[in-house]
Structures are given as C-alpha cells and as structure tokens.
Write an enzyme that holds these catalytic residues in place. Structure first.
Site, PDB file in Angstrom:
ATOM      1  N   LYS A  96      16.125  22.311 -10.297  1.00  0.00           N
ATOM      2  CA  LYS A  96      15.673  20.961 -10.093  1.00  0.00           C
ATOM      3  C   LYS A  96      16.460  19.652 -10.900  1.00  0.00           C
ATOM      4  O   LYS A  96      17.229  20.358 -12.115  1.00  0.00           O
ATOM      5  CB  LYS A  96      13.887  21.280 -10.372  1.00  0.00           C
ATOM      6  N   SER A 119      15.089  22.372 -15.032  1.00  0.00           N
ATOM      7  CA  SER A 119      13.790  23.619 -14.616  1.00  0.00           C
ATOM      8  C   SER A 119      14.671  24.961 -15.260  1.00  0.00           C
ATOM      9  O   SER A 119      15.446  25.022 -15.106  1.00  0.00           O
ATOM     10  CB  SER A 119      13.277  23.629 -13.780  1.00  0.00           C
ATOM     11  N   GLN A 145      -5.361  -2.895 -43.018  1.00  0.00           N
ATOM     12  CA  GLN A 145      -5.001  -2.181 -43.638  1.00  0.00           C
ATOM     13  C   GLN A 145      -4.612  -1.665 -41.900  1.00  0.00           C
ATOM     14  O   GLN A 145      -3.256  -0.607 -42.043  1.00  0.00           O
ATOM     15  CB  GLN A 145      -4.915  -1.644 -44.690  1.00  0.00           C
ATOM     16  N   HIS A 201       0.798  -1.584   0.028  1.00  0.00           N
ATOM     17  CA  HIS A 201      -0.201  -0.096   0.216  1.00  0.00           C
ATOM     18  C   HIS A 201       0.459   0.786   0.157  1.00  0.00           C
ATOM     19  O   HIS A 201       0.111   2.529   0.016  1.00  0.00           O
ATOM     20  CB  HIS A 201      -0.843   0.120   1.204  1.00  0.00           C
ATOM     21  N   LYS A 250      -0.934  -1.820 -38.967  1.00  0.00           N
ATOM     22  CA  LYS A 250      -0.310  -1.500 -39.229  1.00  0.00           C
ATOM     23  C   LYS A 250       0.483  -0.339 -38.218  1.00  0.00           C
ATOM     24  O   LYS A 250       1.249  -0.120 -37.196  1.00  0.00           O
ATOM     25  CB  LYS A 250       0.602  -1.268 -40.326  1.00  0.00           C
ATOM     26  N   ASN A 263      14.944  17.149 -12.884  1.00  0.00           N
ATOM     27  CA  ASN A 263      13.638  16.234 -13.325  1.00  0.00           C
ATOM     28  C   ASN A 263      13.664  14.918 -13.823  1.00  0.00           C
ATOM     29  O   ASN A 263      14.325  14.812 -14.868  1.00  0.00           O
ATOM     30  CB  ASN A 263      12.146  16.974 -14.216  1.00  0.00           C
ATOM     31  N   GLU A 320       9.096   9.028 -16.475  1.00  0.00           N
ATOM     32  CA  GLU A 320       7.929   9.976 -16.613  1.00  0.00           C
ATOM     33  C   GLU A 320       7.138   9.045 -17.892  1.00  0.00           C
ATOM     34  O   GLU A 320       5.994   8.799 -18.583  1.00  0.00           O
ATOM     35  CB  GLU A 320       7.991  11.212 -16.747  1.00  0.00           C
TER      36      GLU A 320
HETATM   37  N1  ARG Z   1      -2.542  -2.575 -47.932  1.00  0.00           N
HETATM   38  C1  ARG Z   1      -3.203  -3.746 -47.553  1.00  0.00           C
HETATM   39  C2  ARG Z   1      -3.251  -3.941 -47.000  1.00  0.00           C
HETATM   40  O1  ARG Z   1      -1.684  -3.378 -45.748  1.00  0.00           O
HETATM   41  C3  ARG Z   1      -2.544  -4.350 -48.301  1.00  0.00           C
HETATM   42  C4  ARG Z   1      -3.341  -5.467 -48.936  1.00  0.00           C
HETATM   43  C5  ARG Z   1      -5.124  -5.092 -49.944  1.00  0.00           C
HETATM   44  N2  ARG Z   1      -5.541  -5.887 -50.443  1.00  0.00           N
HETATM   45  C6  ARG Z   1      -6.633  -5.930 -51.223  1.00  0.00           C
HETATM   46  N3  ARG Z   1      -7.276  -6.608 -51.081  1.00  0.00           N
HETATM   47  N4  ARG Z   1      -6.953  -4.544 -51.557  1.00  0.00           N
HETATM   48  O2  ARG Z   1      -3.854  -4.427 -46.172  1.00  0.00           O
END
Ligand code: ARG
Length: 469
Positions: free
Chosen positions: A284, A278, A323, A157, A326, A286, A291
C-alpha cells in the site's frame, strides 16, 4: 487576588472558574507583535499630540521593545490572572518602567486595541496565504504546460463523458485558486482601516490623531464610526469565507488525487514524500496528505460557521462573546496554509501515467459526441437526430464489446448509410481533444496558450512579502 489592572472597585478576586472562562492569553498571545506595534504607534501619537510627554513616550517605547524581545526569546512570563495579551504586556511594562506605563492606556481601550491587533494579524495571514496560493498556482500551471497534450477522460457524474487533456484539467484549478486570491485581496482591501482611537465605543475627548496611528500601522485610513470599529468582525468572517471557499477547492483536487492514485484508476503516481505505507499491507501507498487536505475543509468551513453564530444577534458595541473569534480564525488559517503547502508538494511531485490516462480516455464511448458532431457537420443532420443515430451505434458497440473506433464501417452504415470511413478520423481521442479549439476548450494548443498566459500573470502578481508585524 483582585485584578491589578481593573480591580479598583472590586473587593474580591475572580473565582477560579471565572478565570478559566475569561482568560484568552492561552491563544491571544499570538497577537503580541501586533499588540506591541499598536502600542508603539499609539504612544508616539500621544506624544506628538501633547497628550503625554516625549520622555514618557520614549520610556514606554523602550519598555515595549524590551517586552518584544522577551516574548521572542521565550523568557516572558504570561499570567492567566492577567487575562489577555493586552493586560499581560501592560502589566510587564509597569514592572519595567513604573507608573509611566499607566499613561499608555490614555485615549484607548482594549476594545479598539484587540480590533486593531486582529486586523493586523489577519492582514499578515492573508499575505502569507496569498504567497502560498501563488506557489501552488505556479506548480499547477507548470504541470499543465507539461501535460497540455496528455489525453485523459473528462467526467460528468464521475462517468466518462468526453476526452480532455490533463493540462486543461489542472488549469481549471488554477482558475479557482486565482479567484481565491482575488477574494483574499478584496477582504484585505476592506479590512485595511484602523479602529485604533475608537476607544471603548464612543471615541475620546483627547485630541488624538487617528490618521497618524493608521498610517504608522500601514492602514489606508481610520475607520469612520467608533461603535462599528469595536463591534465589527466582518473582516474575520470575510477572510474565513474566502478561506472556506479556497479549502473547498483544495478538497476537490484532493479528492481527485485520492481517486486518481487508486490502482483501479492509476492516473497518477504520488511520491513517497506525500504518502504513507501500511504497517500490515506492504503493497500500500496511502494518499494521507490528500485525505487530510480534503478533511481540513470541514474544519475551515466550521470556523466560519462558528464565528457567524457567535456574531449573530450581538447588540452593539463590544461584547465578550467576541473574544471567541480568535481560536477559529487562528486554527482555520493555519490549517489552510498547511493544506496549500501540502497540495503544492503533491502537485509538484505527482507523475501522471500517460498510457493509463489515454486508455481510460478512449473507454466508455467518450468520443460519441465527436461522432454526433461529425454527422451534423458532414451530413447536415440536425443535432438531435445525430444524437439518436449515435446512440444506436453505441448500442451496437456495446453489444459487440468494442470501442467505437473498432466497429466495422458496415456496422455504422447499417444505422446510417451515408457514413463514410472519413468518420474514423474523429473517433480517436487525440483527434477529439485537438478539435476542441473553441475559446476555453480543451485543445492542447489552447491549453498551452492559457498556461503561458497564467505564467505571465503569475510573474506579474508576485505576492507582497508578509511584514511579520
Ligand atoms: N481579550 C479581549 C478579546 O479578545 C480583549 C477585549 C476585552 N475588552 C473588554 N472590554 N473586556 O476580545
């Protein structure tokens, strides 16, 4: 303008907004190495299987090598109209080698292509993170060995509970990061199957050899089901889950460093290299790096959350929603790599303040449990009664504003007449930690043994070099 790669049945080109929402080249260009590697393996396999000629495969591969060099040199012109990394590379290949380039896309689709590329990219990212974890664990373990006998307060705690050693505290994090490595290794093992050759979703009528491309790309085997191959993003979610847990661990250590480095605690001094001053308050220092590491956890766990919600309810097989996998994963794994490196630096540099730690370890009646244990051991008192007796003694100490070891024997005997001055030997923090020799306990001898065991384990589990495909 119509899309030159798939615009056959279209009379008009996409609206500007359509291009904006559709293009992924801004972020998926990072997959260029993986994309080239996948295409190379595919072309070679097509020739081996007699699907394209050896000459065509050679031209394609030479063209791909040129493209790789162009991208590495920064001279490649990426086009948003060509949507993504796959079409950008294929279009450039056509410029370089002519219509033969069009043979590369036989028996594959961007759907299996992107799934392959991303698996390769994540595999490499995992290898790099594993290396970063290994480095961090090495620093933590070395510091643990150094600070094995250094007493500090242990908290529950965030209230002083019982004395522990700094080495023991640091090794707790080594355990956590060791599990993180295990989670990444599990994710890596499961993701290491090749989706290439699943084509759009149903497989292909061409006599391809999926084992050959899988082997060339370092996969253990091809995936089993074409629909699953192009619609599965478990490998991204699983890696982000491992990353999220690791980031949570980092955030806890970061928070401790923030607390420990305040002038109120003054348990550690951080180095100039990982702190900032600072502009207005000259005194200071920091703990910005700590953080920021603490904050990155939000971003990393957020990425997992974002992707799980993208994937939720998606029908089979590929959908363009995917898509959106990513950006979160690129961002999160990069943030984690940076956090691990910053933490490794902070841990290597920080200077534990032994005198302050010792003083704090004795405050807050941290050896009260040792007193209760003494009553149990020496007077054969049931623990519950010993707890009660100790509570009354702590109350007296509080009233007198004295630490337990400064109370007069007479005060102790007023509560329990059988107490002898033997008891003072257990009231010191050093005695307290030394006595915690049970397996997994904080005794300095245990900590030294565990730290050495970890050093041996780390030497045996050198990370594999990231292959940079
Ligand atoms: N740029 C697309 C992605 O990242 C690639 C696959 C595209 N496939 C399609 N059938 N349009 O998912």
């Amino acid at each position: 303008m119509k899309n030159s790669m798939w615009g056959g049945r279209f009379t008009q080109g996409p609206d500007a907004i359509m291009e904006d929402i559709n293009a992924s080249i801004g972020f998926d260009r990072r997959l260029f190495r993986q994309d080239v590697a996948g295409s190379r393996a595919h072309a070679r396999m097509l020739a081996q299987q007699g699907i394209i000629t050896a000459d065509d495969a050679e031209n394609i591969i030479t063209g791909l090598d040129t493209i790789l060099r162009e991208i590495e040199a920064g001279s490649f012109k990426f086009s948003r109209a060509l949507e993504d990394i796959h079409l950008n590379i294929e279009s450039r290949l056509t410029e370089l080698i002519g219509p033969t380039a069009g043979r590369l896309h036989t028996a594959r689709s961007r759907n299996d292509q992107v799934a392959t590329d991303l698996r390769l990219w994540i595999r490499d990212a995992i290898d790099q993170l594993d290396g970063a974890l290994h480095v961090l664990m090495g620093h933590l373990t070395e510091r643990a060995l150094e600070t094995a006998p250094m007493v500090m307060p242990g908290f529950t705690h965030l209230q002083s509970a019982q004395p522990v050693t700094m080495g023991h505290h640091l090794l707790a994090y080594v355990e956590m990061f060791g599990r993180d490595r295990g989670r990444f290794a599990d994710a890596r093992r499961r993701l290491n199957e090749s989706p290439l050759g699943a084509a759009a979703l149903a497989g292909t009528s061409f006599p391809i050899d999926r084992r050959a491309t899988a082997a060339e790309l370092g996969f253990d085997r091809p995936t089993a089901n074409s629909l699953d191959s192009v619609s599965d993003r478990d490998f991204v979610m699983e890696t982000l889950a491992a990353a999220g847990i690791c980031a949570v661990h980092l955030s806890r250590l970061a928070e401790e460093i923030v607390i420990w480095s305040t002038s109120q605690f003054a348990f550690v001094k951080l180095s100039d290299r990982f702190t900032t001053g600072s502009s207005i308050m000259p005194q200071k220092r920091n703990p910005d790096a700590a953080e920021l590491v603490r904050a990155k956890a939000g971003r990393i766990v957020g990425a997992l959350n974002a992707l799980m919600i993208v994937m939720k309810g998606l029908p089979l097989a590929y959908c363009k929603d995917m898509q959106e996998d990513k950006e979160p994963v690129f961002d999160a794994l990069e943030a984690l790599a940076l956090s691990l490196a910053a933490m490794a630096g902070m841990v290597a540099d920080m200077e534990p303040q032994a005198a302050n730690l010792r003083k704090a370890a004795g405050a807050g009646y941290a050896t009260a449990t040792d007193l209760a244990d003494w009553l149990v051991r020496e007077l054969a008192m049931p623990f519950r009664e010993a707890h009660h007796v100790t509570g009354r003694i702590v109350a007296i100490a509080e009233e007198r504003r004295l630490p337990l070891h400064r109370l007069a024997l007479a005060d102790l005997q007023a509560v329990e007449p059988r107490i002898t001055d033997e008891v003072f030997t257990v009231l010191s923090v050093t005695r307290s930690v030394r006595s915690r020799t049970s397996q997994g306990g904080t005794a300095p001898a245990n900590v030294r043994r565990e730290a050495r065991r970890w050093l041996r384990r780390l030497a045996k589990s050198e990370p594999r070099p990231a292959d940079g495909t």
